[in-house]
Write an enzyme that holds these catalytic residues in place. Structure first.
Site, PDB file in Angstrom:
ATOM      1  N   LYS A   1      22.362  17.404  -4.033  1.00  0.00           N
ATOM      2  CA  LYS A   1      22.654  18.204  -2.880  1.00  0.00           C
ATOM      3  C   LYS A   1      24.213  18.181  -2.453  1.00  0.00           C
ATOM      4  O   LYS A   1      25.009  18.570  -3.206  1.00  0.00           O
ATOM      5  CB  LYS A   1      21.618  17.631  -1.876  1.00  0.00           C
ATOM      6  CG  LYS A   1      20.243  17.348  -2.088  1.00  0.00           C
ATOM      7  CD  LYS A   1      19.584  18.496  -2.872  1.00  0.00           C
ATOM      8  CE  LYS A   1      18.078  18.682  -3.087  1.00  0.00           C
ATOM      9  NZ  LYS A   1      17.492  17.377  -3.783  1.00  0.00           N
TER      10      LYS A   1
ATOM     11  N   ARG B   1      22.239   3.700 -21.935  1.00  0.00           N
ATOM     12  CA  ARG B   1      21.078   3.346 -20.990  1.00  0.00           C
ATOM     13  C   ARG B   1      21.547   2.339 -20.027  1.00  0.00           C
ATOM     14  O   ARG B   1      21.328   2.510 -18.837  1.00  0.00           O
ATOM     15  CB  ARG B   1      19.832   3.334 -21.583  1.00  0.00           C
ATOM     16  CG  ARG B   1      18.839   2.871 -20.465  1.00  0.00           C
ATOM     17  CD  ARG B   1      17.254   2.718 -21.003  1.00  0.00           C
ATOM     18  NE  ARG B   1      17.345   2.046 -22.264  1.00  0.00           N
ATOM     19  CZ  ARG B   1      17.309   0.753 -22.594  1.00  0.00           C
ATOM     20  NH1 ARG B   1      17.482  -0.034 -21.688  1.00  0.00           N
ATOM     21  NH2 ARG B   1      17.190   0.368 -24.069  1.00  0.00           N
TER      22      ARG B   1
ATOM     23  N   ASP C   1      17.041   7.275   3.403  1.00  0.00           N
ATOM     24  CA  ASP C   1      17.570   8.515   2.797  1.00  0.00           C
ATOM     25  C   ASP C   1      18.718   9.435   3.466  1.00  0.00           C
ATOM     26  O   ASP C   1      18.557   9.864   4.480  1.00  0.00           O
ATOM     27  CB  ASP C   1      16.452   9.449   2.426  1.00  0.00           C
ATOM     28  CG  ASP C   1      16.639  10.640   1.599  1.00  0.00           C
ATOM     29  OD1 ASP C   1      17.866  10.967   1.612  1.00  0.00           O
ATOM     30  OD2 ASP C   1      15.598  11.078   1.100  1.00  0.00           O
TER      31      ASP C   1
ATOM     32  N   TYR D   1      10.574  14.465   3.212  1.00  0.00           N
ATOM     33  CA  TYR D   1      10.730  15.385   2.097  1.00  0.00           C
ATOM     34  C   TYR D   1       9.425  15.435   1.420  1.00  0.00           C
ATOM     35  O   TYR D   1       8.870  14.413   0.923  1.00  0.00           O
ATOM     36  CB  TYR D   1      11.798  14.952   0.993  1.00  0.00           C
ATOM     37  CG  TYR D   1      11.751  15.716  -0.544  1.00  0.00           C
ATOM     38  CD1 TYR D   1      11.889  16.917  -0.534  1.00  0.00           C
ATOM     39  CD2 TYR D   1      11.751  14.715  -1.347  1.00  0.00           C
ATOM     40  CE1 TYR D   1      12.013  17.592  -1.713  1.00  0.00           C
ATOM     41  CE2 TYR D   1      11.696  15.231  -2.810  1.00  0.00           C
ATOM     42  CZ  TYR D   1      11.744  16.709  -2.750  1.00  0.00           C
ATOM     43  OH  TYR D   1      11.851  17.601  -4.026  1.00  0.00           O
TER      44      TYR D   1
END
Length: 386
Positions: free
Chosen positions: A206, A56, A181, A109
């Site tokens: 993406k 982690r 973004d 978005y």
């Protein structure tokens, strides 16, 4: 020449393949191994081997991706997350405290809007909407409590364009951070940090991954202070990219440049065809000279990307029929893969903004134009439009 100087002197295509991709010291493998491991043997109590103790906190495969992301965006630090929204959540909880204010785009978005409207607002953070393509509108939306201005460019799904440098000036004058973004453009087409952004956000699901086979997110910053705070929150909150997911994104990035060239080429042909089609009332693509943001996009982007939205004659039902009749364009959410996708934002990706200032037109269709034959893509759209 130092390693840093050598890195910054290299072209994007070279960095995409080599940054973070150091040959394995044990075997000489040219591709970073997938370190599918949770914990690491320590060299004595507190003696971490290579800085690794628990995946982690850090994992060698994720480290390779994070170094690559930082190099491509021209940042000091990159961080990889389990999803784009996980990256956004970490960023917001790092930059903001209860009582702070954020300016968000009037075209964003749906998942980002939902995060602000349904999650962050319950934490006591306020937000307001502005047309970020107009720096004056952003300035008017600022308050004494504004800590961040959030921008998507190109935006999702209306392909709006924001002048990053101009809005950076507005935000910084007010003492706020600028978040960009960069998912739709990818760092190959646009590098917001060089234009004044403080933090860049990606859904690596993406274009970075590029093959519709991984979900991930990323943050990149050139601010050492923000970088340390983000890294602390990334570890404390734990929504990190797993090693196999990091490996998939790293693999996808190696072909990012050649894919984005083809995406942009095909999207330009699609936009031109749609502009002349009698059943289409408006085409939203920054590569078209008539697009309101064309000049700004041409200034800050290398090309105009693979996303095209358009509005159809006949309203919502006609738009849904176009989506249903497409055959080569797959009806599905997401974007940025090698295959072409089609969707109805109002009923699919942006259903969460219905009734808000971000509601999208009901007659809107969004395309993620892939890298198939351009001729085949045009033929499919023509038959779908009837």
């Amino acid at each position: 020449m130092t390693d840093e100087q050598s890195r910054t002197a290299r072209a994007f295509e070279t960095l995409a393949i080599h940054a973070g991709n150091t040959a394995d010291p044990l075997t000489g493998a040219v591709v970073p191994p997938i370190y599918q491991v949770s914990t690491y043997k320590q060299d004595g109590v507190g003696g971490l081997r290579g800085g690794y103790e628990y995946s982690r906190s850090a994992n060698p495969t994720r480290t390779a991706l994070e170094e690559n992301l930082a190099a491509l965006e021209g940042g000091r630090r990159g961080l990889a997350f389990a999803s784009g929204l996980a990256a956004e959540d970490c960023l917001l909880r790092t930059l903001l405290s209860p009582g702070d204010h954020v300016v968000i785009p009037n075209d964003a978005y749906g998942g980002t809007f939902r995060l602000f409207a349904k999650v962050v607002s319950r934490w006591g953070v306020e937000w307001s909407v502005a047309d970020t393509s107009d720096p004056a509108a952003v300035r008017a939306a600022l308050t004494p409590r504004t800590k961040a201005v959030w921008v998507e460019t190109p935006s999702n799904p209306l392909l709006g364009i924001t002048d990053i440098a101009a809005v950076a000036d507005v935000a910084h004058t007010a003492g706020a951070r600028l978040v960009v973004d960069n998912t739709f453009a990818s760092p190959y087409l646009q590098q917001p940090i060089a234009l004044g952004a403080d933090v860049v956000v990606h859904s690596t699901t993406k274009y970075m991954g590029g093959h519709s086979d991984v979900v991930g997110g990323a943050l990149v910053t050139n601010d050492a202070g923000i970088a340390e705070e983000l890294a602390f929150h990334q570890n404390a909150m734990g929504a990190v990219a797993g090693p196999f997911d990091a490996w998939l994104v790293l693999r996808g990035i190696k072909t990012l440049a050649v894919r984005m060239d083809r995406h942009s080429e095909n999207a330009t042909r699609v936009a031109d065809m749609l502009s002349a089609h009698p059943e289409v009332t408006q085409v939203l693509y920054p590569g078209l000279p008539e697009h309101a943001g064309h000049e700004v996009a041409a200034k800050q982007m290398k090309a105009f990307g693979g996303m095209v939205s358009f509005r159809v004659r006949g309203g919502e039902e006609a738009a849904v029929r176009v989506c249903d009749r497409a055959r080569l364009f797959t009806l599905g959410e997401s974007l940025g893969g090698v295959e072409s996708l089609i969707e109805h934002p109002g009923r699919m990706t942006h259903a969460s903004v219905a009734g808000s200032a971000l509601e999208v037109p009901a007659d809107l269709v969004r395309l993620s134009v892939g890298i198939e034959s351009g001729d085949d893509l045009l033929a499919d759209l023509k038959q779908a439009l009837g």
